[in-house]
Motif scaffolding. Structure first.
Motif, PDB file in Angstrom:
ATOM      1  N   PHE A  10      -3.296 -11.372 -18.452  1.00  0.00           N
ATOM      2  CA  PHE A  10      -2.136 -11.520 -17.498  1.00  0.00           C
ATOM      3  C   PHE A  10      -2.055 -10.376 -16.510  1.00  0.00           C
ATOM      4  N   SER A  11      -2.056  -9.274 -17.142  1.00  0.00           N
ATOM      5  CA  SER A  11      -2.073  -7.908 -16.449  1.00  0.00           C
ATOM      6  C   SER A  11      -2.996  -7.532 -15.584  1.00  0.00           C
ATOM      7  N   GLU A  12      -4.245  -8.027 -16.061  1.00  0.00           N
ATOM      8  CA  GLU A  12      -5.358  -7.834 -15.105  1.00  0.00           C
ATOM      9  C   GLU A  12      -5.659  -8.947 -14.139  1.00  0.00           C
ATOM     10  N   LYS A  13      -5.156 -10.173 -14.271  1.00  0.00           N
ATOM     11  CA  LYS A  13      -5.261 -11.154 -13.420  1.00  0.00           C
ATOM     12  C   LYS A  13      -4.002 -11.363 -12.215  1.00  0.00           C
ATOM     13  N   PHE A  14      -2.682 -10.906 -12.921  1.00  0.00           N
ATOM     14  CA  PHE A  14      -1.653 -11.584 -12.084  1.00  0.00           C
ATOM     15  C   PHE A  14      -0.847 -10.261 -11.528  1.00  0.00           C
ATOM     16  N   VAL A  15      -1.190  -8.872 -12.048  1.00  0.00           N
ATOM     17  CA  VAL A  15      -0.344  -7.739 -11.584  1.00  0.00           C
ATOM     18  C   VAL A  15      -1.133  -7.158 -10.525  1.00  0.00           C
ATOM     19  N   GLU A  16      -0.560  -6.319  -9.880  1.00  0.00           N
ATOM     20  CA  GLU A  16      -1.225  -5.705  -8.785  1.00  0.00           C
ATOM     21  C   GLU A  16      -2.444  -6.264  -8.070  1.00  0.00           C
ATOM     22  N   VAL A  17      -2.034  -7.607  -7.464  1.00  0.00           N
ATOM     23  CA  VAL A  17      -2.833  -8.089  -6.591  1.00  0.00           C
ATOM     24  C   VAL A  17      -2.182  -8.173  -5.296  1.00  0.00           C
ATOM     25  N   TYR A  18      -2.865  -7.423  -4.147  1.00  0.00           N
ATOM     26  CA  TYR A  18      -2.493  -7.413  -2.820  1.00  0.00           C
ATOM     27  C   TYR A  18      -3.228  -8.001  -1.714  1.00  0.00           C
ATOM     28  N   GLN A  19      -2.560  -8.434  -1.005  1.00  0.00           N
ATOM     29  CA  GLN A  19      -3.285  -9.099   0.301  1.00  0.00           C
ATOM     30  C   GLN A  19      -3.852  -7.882   1.047  1.00  0.00           C
ATOM     31  N   SER A  20      -5.071  -8.051   1.593  1.00  0.00           N
ATOM     32  CA  SER A  20      -5.605  -7.128   2.258  1.00  0.00           C
ATOM     33  C   SER A  20      -4.887  -6.886   3.688  1.00  0.00           C
ATOM     34  N   PRO A  21      -5.018  -5.872   4.300  1.00  0.00           N
ATOM     35  CA  PRO A  21      -4.275  -5.636   5.709  1.00  0.00           C
ATOM     36  C   PRO A  21      -4.803  -6.711   6.703  1.00  0.00           C
ATOM     37  N   LEU A  22      -3.950  -7.361   7.288  1.00  0.00           N
ATOM     38  CA  LEU A  22      -4.220  -8.221   8.087  1.00  0.00           C
ATOM     39  C   LEU A  22      -4.056  -7.720   9.905  1.00  0.00           C
ATOM     40  N   LEU A  23      -5.036  -8.065  10.520  1.00  0.00           N
ATOM     41  CA  LEU A  23      -5.075  -7.662  11.933  1.00  0.00           C
ATOM     42  C   LEU A  23      -4.925  -9.110  12.579  1.00  0.00           C
ATOM     43  N   PRO A  24      -3.757  -9.617  13.216  1.00  0.00           N
ATOM     44  CA  PRO A  24      -3.828 -10.899  13.765  1.00  0.00           C
ATOM     45  C   PRO A  24      -4.890 -11.189  14.545  1.00  0.00           C
ATOM     46  N   SER A  25      -5.378 -12.352  14.659  1.00  0.00           N
ATOM     47  CA  SER A  25      -6.383 -12.886  15.725  1.00  0.00           C
ATOM     48  C   SER A  25      -7.638 -11.963  15.779  1.00  0.00           C
ATOM     49  N   SER A  26      -8.041 -11.371  14.698  1.00  0.00           N
ATOM     50  CA  SER A  26      -9.302 -10.731  14.639  1.00  0.00           C
ATOM     51  C   SER A  26     -10.186 -11.123  13.514  1.00  0.00           C
ATOM     52  N   THR A  27     -11.497 -11.034  13.624  1.00  0.00           N
ATOM     53  CA  THR A  27     -12.424 -11.462  12.873  1.00  0.00           C
ATOM     54  C   THR A  27     -13.310 -10.250  11.843  1.00  0.00           C
ATOM     55  N   PRO A  28     -13.858 -10.556  10.826  1.00  0.00           N
ATOM     56  CA  PRO A  28     -14.402  -9.598   9.925  1.00  0.00           C
ATOM     57  C   PRO A  28     -15.040  -8.373  10.710  1.00  0.00           C
ATOM     58  N   HIS A  29     -14.609  -7.415  10.548  1.00  0.00           N
ATOM     59  CA  HIS A  29     -15.441  -6.105  11.131  1.00  0.00           C
ATOM     60  C   HIS A  29     -16.597  -5.760  10.559  1.00  0.00           C
ATOM     61  N   THR A  30     -16.978  -6.213   9.402  1.00  0.00           N
ATOM     62  CA  THR A  30     -18.145  -6.126   8.770  1.00  0.00           C
ATOM     63  C   THR A  30     -19.547  -6.609   9.667  1.00  0.00           C
ATOM     64  N   LEU A  31     -19.163  -7.741  10.463  1.00  0.00           N
ATOM     65  CA  LEU A  31     -20.213  -8.204  11.238  1.00  0.00           C
ATOM     66  C   LEU A  31     -20.530  -7.361  12.731  1.00  0.00           C
ATOM     67  N   PRO A  32     -21.791  -7.524  12.857  1.00  0.00           N
ATOM     68  CA  PRO A  32     -22.139  -6.541  14.082  1.00  0.00           C
ATOM     69  C   PRO A  32     -21.483  -6.864  15.378  1.00  0.00           C
ATOM     70  N   HIS A  33     -21.081  -8.049  15.453  1.00  0.00           N
ATOM     71  CA  HIS A  33     -20.595  -8.486  16.644  1.00  0.00           C
ATOM     72  C   HIS A  33     -19.211  -9.298  16.173  1.00  0.00           C
TER      73      HIS A  33
END
Length: 498
Positions: free
Chosen positions: A191-214
């Motif tokens: 329970f501690s490992e799976k359900f605690v300290e779970v955070y949504q990644s920072p959200l940049l509205p209307s953006s796409t993954p910056h790991t892509l070259p374009h």
């Protein structure tokens, strides 16, 4: 714990590893039906809402904790099988932390040869039951942990723990089960490992993954900002939907900017700190006549990195990983530095309004505990106090922003679009206005929300075939989705009039 009118017998002991109080218990007895589905045992819940399961705590014939087939006796300790394996009676009812007089009583209770002392101690045992419960469990389990794990303790596989957590308990396994204490501890750790300290990644509205070259740094109702990061090219391209507002242009991306916000009068860019370089904010004025003050930049303090960026009417806001909200004027003056009561997920602006979405623990993989705080940056006042942001179960926030009329709108990963109604119920009511999942023809397709317009009320989005975000090329085409409240009996004439 087993109890009777004569005293209390310890069948098994368990300490909640998280230190959170247990608030409820539910016993599912060992019957023929429960043996088939493998769900017999003792269920418990703590005040954080987590659920645990003791399997094997039900007394079995001839085994530990057995009460079946044993001749009734007034001595609750006469049957050694009632005691935990490896823990002697004097350890269970030890007397290090209670009065000396009680020491003699409890010691006598475990002396099988002294019947007189035993019969005289039953009432004292009942009176000292609370003391034993509160003071002995902790020391008992610490001592038993040091004695080493038995082979049955290793019998709990990770798959079994996952089934305990999810509630999907299959048939009872044929192999021996671990002691209830071991199962409960393993489940608590999971329970501690799976359900605690779970955070949504920072959200940049209307953006796409910056790991892509374009990729898109932003795609909003004003225009698009693209980032191109080839081996020999690092460039940012800006294009407006209405070419009469401003012509398209490109600038080099020397700082590695991966955040952008675009308005009709300004382009704001930001980058995170990396390789010893500080996080930076850069602003380009698009409608100024003064070429000397057309662009400015500044560095954030050391060890502080930008996670969100938004523009408004005469201001720019930057969210950082230090749970700070920094507000600047478009001329570069530092106006405000505000603390946020949680990990900032993202920011969105319109006119003088600024919406801050942040996350408060504890959070689970099923539900992110997000809150939204709406401010008037120009007047420096609070428009809506921080309140919970509704999300569908098993979903995360995909997009949020303001409509062209200044209404706050959200879109989650389950496709539900919600609007903050500021006119009713104290201004803190959220209305589901559209389900984008029902608008697509395939489960693999998704709508990438860009914004919302009024008169008529419509959602502007990009249909992504087989993806959750649009590709940079070819240029995406926005689709208009009419608002559709989830009313009952939509096909009836009465509902259509409503």
């Amino acid at each position: 714990m087993g109890s009777s009118q004569f005293g209390t017998t310890a069948i098994d002991l368990y300490r909640n590893e998280s230190g959170i109080g247990i608030t409820s218990l539910e016993w599912y007895p060992d019957t023929e039906e429960s043996e088939r589905d493998g769900k017999a045992g003792l269920y418990f819940a703590d005040n954080e809402g987590y659920i645990g399961w003791f399997q094997g705590a039900e007394p079995t014939v001839g085994g530990r904790g057995s009460t079946k087939g044993v001749e009734s006796t007034d001595d609750p300790l006469a049957d050694d099988s009632l005691l935990m394996e490896g823990i002697p009676p004097d350890a269970i009812f030890g007397t290090d932390d209670i009065m000396d007089g009680d020491d003699e009583v409890l010691d006598g209770a475990h002396d099988d040869e002294d019947e007189t002392a035993l019969s005289g101690s039953h009432s004292n045992l009942a009176e000292d039951d609370d003391i034993i419960h509160s003071r002995k469990r902790r020391r008992l389990l610490e001592d038993s942990d040091d004695e080493g794990e038995t082979e049955s303790n290793a019998a709990v596989a990770p798959d079994d723990v996952e089934s305990l957590i999810s509630g999907d308990v299959g048939p009872a396994p044929s192999r021996p089960l671990a002691p209830p204490t071991s199962i409960a501890r393993t489940a608590a750790a999971a329970f501690s490992e799976k359900f605690v300290e779970v955070y949504q990644s920072p959200l940049l509205p209307s953006s796409t993954p910056h790991t892509l070259p374009h990729h898109f740094l932003t795609y909003n109702m004003v225009g698009v900002v693209r980032s191109h990061n080839d081996d020999d090219t690092h460039m940012i391209e800006v294009e407006f939907h209405n070419s009469t507002v401003h012509h398209s242009f490109s600038i080099p991306n020397h700082h590695g900017n991966n955040m952008a916000s675009l308005s009709e009068s300004c382009l704001a860019l930001a980058c995170q700190r990396n390789e010893g370089n500080p996080s930076q904010l850069q602003c380009l004025h698009l409608s100024t006549w003064d070429s000397g003050n057309k662009e400015w930049s500044l560095s954030l303090p050391a060890k502080e990195s930008a996670t969100g960026l938004s523009l408004g009417n005469g201001w720019v806001a930057v969210a950082t990983d230090k749970q700070l909200l920094r507000v600047f004027s478009l001329g570069g003056m530092q106006r405000d530095v505000l603390c946020v009561a949680g990990v900032i997920v993202g920011v969105a602006g319109w006119g003088s309004r600024l919406a801050v979405v942040y996350q408060e623990p504890p959070c689970t993989e099923k539900v992110f505990q997000l809150k939204v705080w709406v401010l008037d940056v120009v007047k420096r006042k609070q428009l809506f106090r921080p309140h919970s942001l509704p999300l569908s179960l098993h979903s995360k926030l995909d997009w949020f922003g303001f409509s062209e009329g200044g209404c706050l709108v959200t879109h989650d990963s389950k496709g539900i679009v919600r609007l903050l109604d500021s006119a009713h119920y104290g201004g803190l009511s959220w209305i589901p206005i559209l389900d984008t999942v029902k608008q697509v023809g395939s489960k693999a397709d998704h709508y990438f929300v860009v914004g919302m317009t009024h008169n008529p009320d419509e959602i502007r989005a990009v249909l992504c075939k087989g993806l959750t975000f649009p590709p940079v090329y070819p240029k995406p085409v926005m689709t208009v989705l009419p608002i559709q409240l989830p009313l009952c009996d939509l096909v009836s004439e009465k509902t259509q009039l409503e």
